[in-house]
Scaffold this motif. Structure first.
Motif: not given
Length: 481
Positions: A98-99, A101-102, A105-106
């Motif tokens: 999850q991190v 993927q975040e 995105t960032a």
């Protein structure tokens, strides 16, 4: 074929399968996960214990350990710890995914923001450039309702500030006690000045004159955009400086380099031979005035776009541009170089050059300033006002006008000599020299000549006064033997 638990990665003791994902789990591990999360650890779908199907396999029944002091009890404890570790590891793997993927995105968002900021900076610079043109054409359209665009404060480069500070320290150290040179001209000699030379018309529409450090080379320019270097001693034009920049409004010497300002907004710097030049376009309108810094490597210009610009002559480039709400009409550096005076339509603004900020305002005045000149004493400033016959002397220590000298005819240009005793005032009716006598604290007029002039300059040791009129005739006033 062996079955492995999707959580622990080991062969399950009591295998169960999810009816939704078909994945095999250790029963105790999946039940513990469901009780905490209520989801399938693999697919993330909603999952309950009712959705589990127990799979039949040959198992060995483990005896229940009587106490933790026995080896079977310790093994059971280790098994429980391993189960907890397996659950935690699986959770960490999910969080890591999850991190990642975040973070991805960032990074995309940061890249997009950087591109937007770069585009906005380009648009801001274009808007500033357009605003300067609007200021020239529209005058006070935006200032009429009291609204102004907020822009970054101009910054003078540090190396320029260091040059200015060093020049000030050098020149101001002995200014107060500096004696008048022994061979400097005296009032009686100036009284005997006659017109010893008048050249042929060089450049019609001439507005300015500058003498080089030797006092022999006079730089002038006319309405046709051509400047020239005239030798006073040889009485001839040595080198024409041709350009296509339009009418010339002002000229100056930067050491041995001729600098000219035109109505098209170009400041042009010529090499020492006068064979090549570099054009610098910082103003969005005509250049009104030029001023040479005492260190001879910095030039300033005032423009019709209500801005003043500093130029590094060694690098042949502009280094800072400062906008002002007033209409600028003339410019001059203080003898120490740390102050820069700008004449406007109703006052004189004195800037600290190093910070590009206003240090003082002299006024109000009855008319626009056509010419201004600092005295070498460091605290007197002479002003010529458009259409006026009086020359005003302002004292920077008192911040007020201390003397008004009525010349009797229109004065277009004023200039002090090096000793700070003599002030030349020139206009279409002639040239007047005013002398300040320190002993009696009084003013006298040792010379009045009928030679018309738009600009004047003192020759070596003050023993001559070189002038030029609007037709481009250069004249020299000096004592005859």
């Amino acid at each position: 074929m062996s079955m492995l638990c999707a959580i622990s990665g080991e062969a399950p003791t009591v295998p169960v399968a999810s009816t939704k994902s078909g994945t095999v789990f250790e029963k105790r591990l999946i039940e513990a996960y469901i009780s905490e999360h209520g989801k399938d650890p693999v697919t993330g779908e909603e999952l309950s214990t009712a959705d589990l199907i127990e799979l039949k396999s040959s198992t060995t029944v483990r005896p229940r350990p009587p106490t933790l002091t026995s080896i079977p009890a310790l093994l059971a404890t280790f098994q429980n710890e391993w189960d907890a570790l397996a659950l935690e590891t699986h959770t960490l793997r999910q969080q890591l995914a999850q991190v990642r993927q975040e973070l991805s995105t960032a990074l995309y968002q940061h890249d997009a923001a950087t591109r937007v900021i770069a585009r906005l900076l380009v648009e801001r610079d274009e808007a500033r450039d357009a605003l300067s043109y609007v200021t020239v054409g529209a005058g006070t359209s935006s200032a009429a309702n009291g609204e102004q665009m907020e822009v970054d404060a101009p910054q003078v480069p540090e190396y320029i500030q260091e040059k200015i500070t060093a020049t000030k320290a050098e020149l101001s150290a002995d200014r107060k006690n500096r004696p008048i040179p022994a061979d400097w001209v005296i009032g009686e000699t100036i009284s005997s000045f006659k017109n010893t030379l008048t050249s042929e018309p060089l450049y019609p529409g001439t507005k300015a004159l500058a003498l080089d450090a030797t006092g022999d080379l006079a730089l002038v320019g006319g309405a046709d955009g051509i400047a020239g270097v005239y030798s006073v001693s040889q009485q001839q034009l040595l080198n024409p400086l041709k350009s296509q920049d339009g009418a010339l409004n002002d000229v100056t010497w930067a050491g041995k380099n001729a600098v000219i300002a035109s109505s098209s907004g170009v400041v042009r710097v010529w090499n020492e031979q006068g064979s090549d030049s570099t054009a610098i376009t910082a103003h969005a309108g005509e250049v009104i005035s030029l001023a040479m810094h005492p260190n001879k490597s910095i030039v300033a210009s005032a423009g019709a776009d209500k801005s003043w610009v500093l130029y590094d002559i060694d690098a042949v480039k502009s280094v800072v541009q400062v906008y002002d709400p007033s209409k600028l009409t003339s410019a001059q550096f203080h003898p120490d170089g740390h102050l820069f005076a700008l004449g406007t339509s109703s006052e004189v603004k004195v800037f600290d050059v190093r910070s590009a900020s206003i240090g003082a305002t002299l006024g109000p005045l009855s008319a626009p300033v056509s010419s201004l000149s600092f005295s070498e004493n460091g605290y007197w400033l002479a002003l010529a006002l458009q259409g006026q016959s009086a020359v005003e002397i302002w004292d920077l220590r008192k911040m007020k006008a201390t003397k008004s000298l009525d010349i009797g005819s229109r004065v277009d240009h004023v200039t002090w000599d090096y000793s700070g005793q003599f002030l030349a005032a020139a206009g279409p009716s002639g040239i007047s020299v005013q002398q300040y006598i320190k002993e009696g604290k009084k003013w006298v007029e040792p010379l009045r000549s009928a030679v018309p002039a738009v600009a004047t300059a003192w020759g070596p040791r003050g023993c001559s006064l070189v002038s030029v009129n609007s037709e481009g005739n250069i004249s020299v006033l000096a004592a005859t033997e």
